[in-house]
Design a protein around this motif. Structure first.
Motif, PDB file in Angstrom:
ATOM      1  N   PRO A  17       2.082 -16.064 -27.299  1.00 44.27           N
ATOM      2  CA  PRO A  17       1.290 -15.240 -26.111  1.00 44.27           C
ATOM      3  C   PRO A  17       1.353 -16.467 -24.983  1.00 44.27           C
ATOM      4  N   GLU A  18       0.974 -17.445 -25.154  1.00 41.81           N
ATOM      5  CA  GLU A  18       0.889 -18.362 -23.896  1.00 41.81           C
ATOM      6  C   GLU A  18       2.129 -18.369 -23.475  1.00 41.81           C
ATOM      7  N   ARG A  20       4.683 -15.989 -23.507  1.00 40.59           N
ATOM      8  CA  ARG A  20       5.009 -14.925 -22.763  1.00 40.59           C
ATOM      9  C   ARG A  20       4.215 -14.701 -21.407  1.00 40.59           C
ATOM     10  N   ASP A  21       3.026 -15.291 -21.589  1.00 42.28           N
ATOM     11  CA  ASP A  21       2.141 -15.138 -20.219  1.00 42.28           C
ATOM     12  C   ASP A  21       2.504 -16.064 -18.981  1.00 42.28           C
ATOM     13  N   THR A  24       5.715 -14.095 -17.498  1.00 42.02           N
ATOM     14  CA  THR A  24       5.710 -12.665 -16.899  1.00 42.02           C
ATOM     15  C   THR A  24       5.767 -13.077 -15.140  1.00 42.02           C
ATOM     16  N   LYS A 249       6.894 -24.220 -21.865  1.00 41.18           N
ATOM     17  CA  LYS A 249       5.625 -24.041 -22.267  1.00 41.18           C
ATOM     18  C   LYS A 249       5.677 -24.246 -23.880  1.00 41.18           C
TER      19      LYS A 249
END
Ligand SMILES: *Cc1c(COP(=O)(O)O)cnc(C)c1O
Length: 391
Positions: A17-18, A20-21, A24, A249
């Protein structure tokens, strides 16, 4: 609907999730071309360079030693064909029998083109025959060696520091496919004298379609990608900015959390291994358990087919893989398992469970609840087995 358990992380991982964030904004707002001279490009170029620094830090390399690519297959191809082009057919290419196709198929291709190629074998535990590697290194002339850091099917980790030192001693260029090592063990190119090293984002929680090639300063590198001046002329093509930022990341997450996470992952893998050995007869663990990735378990269930096991588990919501490739209707056992000389009663029954940071002990419990029944049932149906007439 039953639970789903993903245990095929050596094939690919979920995007963190980190990760993907941070990606974006690069789809929505920061879509400039890093090569553009205006403000829309300049700040994107800075993001690419910051990402390069983070990937370099992950490998303890220098930023200008990192080339972004589209995947590890490209990184492996670029490394091998760079050396092949520089030296031509005077180059001796040494690899192993258990490499990923991204390396093996390049070497096969060059062999067909008339290059002198050698594939070093492994023993029953998947350990590399270092003595014959050393023998092959003793012949005069230019040499290129490609040996993977860790095997994707069995998790066996090769002694890359020793192999790199041997290559250096004999003046060979050394490339390692470190795809399965990234995130699962320390990679330090200051300590281990590799010349080139490949990683792939989607094997450590970045998206599919981004990778990197490390090329040590001073090592000659010529890309087969011709075009613009991106990557200091070493990899033409507009940078895949969102994915590069995402992979950086993912590198940071691994660098910061890896040690602790790998303890947990290793404990889950060991619990599954112990549980299988206790609950299923006629099982063998494949690979070098003394030198193995923390997340990988490759086991052979004798007398039955790995494919059948994987299909049954898939129906129960459990995703695993077999090393075999279904070729022209016949089930070809994995080249890795075959190279290890696994007995024929076990060669077809090999399956791989591979964990990530997102697995839990509930996943292990669920597999151990379902697997013994699946194995027992397939064995009942099998024409092979102790006391059966075909054996
Ligand atoms: C997955 C894998 C590759 C290929 O990586 P891609 O990025 O999918 O091209 C190469 N080598 C090993 C050991 C792998 O596990």
């Amino acid at each position: 609907m039953h639970k789903t358990v993903y245990l095929d992380n050596n094939a690919t991982t979920s995007v963190a999730p980190e990760v993907r964030d941070v990606m974006t904004p690069f789809f929505n707002d920061f879509y400039g071309n890093p090569s553009s001279m205006h403000f829309f490009g300049g700040r994107i170029a800075k993001c690419v360079e910051r990402s390069r620094e983070e990937v370099a830090r992950f490998l303890n390399a220098e930023p200008d030693e990192i080339i972004f690519t589209s995947c590890a297959t490209e990184s492996d191809n670029a490394a091998i064909f760079s050396a092949a082009e520089k030296y031509g057919k005077s180059l001796k290419i040494i690899t192993t029998q258990v490499e990923h196709p991204a390396v093996l198929q390049c070497v096969e291709y060059l062999k067909e083109k008339g290059y002198n190629t050698v594939k070093i074998g492994v023993d029953g535990f998947g350990r590399l025959d270092i003595d014959s590697l050393e023998q092959e290194l003793k012949t005069p002339g230019p040499k290129f060696v490609s040996v993977m850091w860790a095997n994707n099917e069995t998790g066996t980790v090769f002694p890359i520091a020793q192999i790199a030192a041997l290559c250096k001693e004999h003046g060979a260029i050394f490339h390692t496919d470190a795809v399965q090592m990234a995130g699962k063990g320390v990679i330090d190119v200051k300590k281990v004298p590799v010349d080139m090293l490949a990683i792939s984002g989607h094997k450590f929680h970045a998206p599919k379609g981004v990778g990197a090639l490390y090329v040590r300063k001073g090592v000659e590198f010529n890309s087969f990608m011709k075009g613009g001046h991106q990557e200091r002329g070493r990899r033409a093509g507009t940078e895949n900015v969102p994915y590069i930022v995402g992979m950086a990341k993912a590198c940071e997450l691994c660098r910061v959390n890896m040690e602790e996470e790998n303890d947990t992952i290793g404990a889950l893998r060991d619990a599954l291994q112990d549980g299988i050995l206790k609950s299923c007869p006629d099982v063998r663990v494949n690979g070098d358990v003394e030198n193995r990735l923390c997340n990988t378990l490759n086991v052979s269930f004798e007398y039955i087919e790995g494919e059948a096991i994987a299909y049954r588990l898939s129906d129960l919501g459990i995703a695993i893989s077999t090393g075999s490739a279904c070729a022209s209707g016949s089930l070809e056992p994995s080249h890795v398992i075959r190279a290890m000389g696994v007995p024929f009663t076990a060669v077809h029954g090999s399956v791989r469970f591979s964990f990530s940071r997102y697995n839990t002990s509930a996943d292990v419990d669920y597999v151990l609840k379902e697997l013994p029944g699946v194995i027992a049932n397939l064995r009942e149906l099998s024409p092979f087995g102790p006391g059966k007439e075909f054996l």
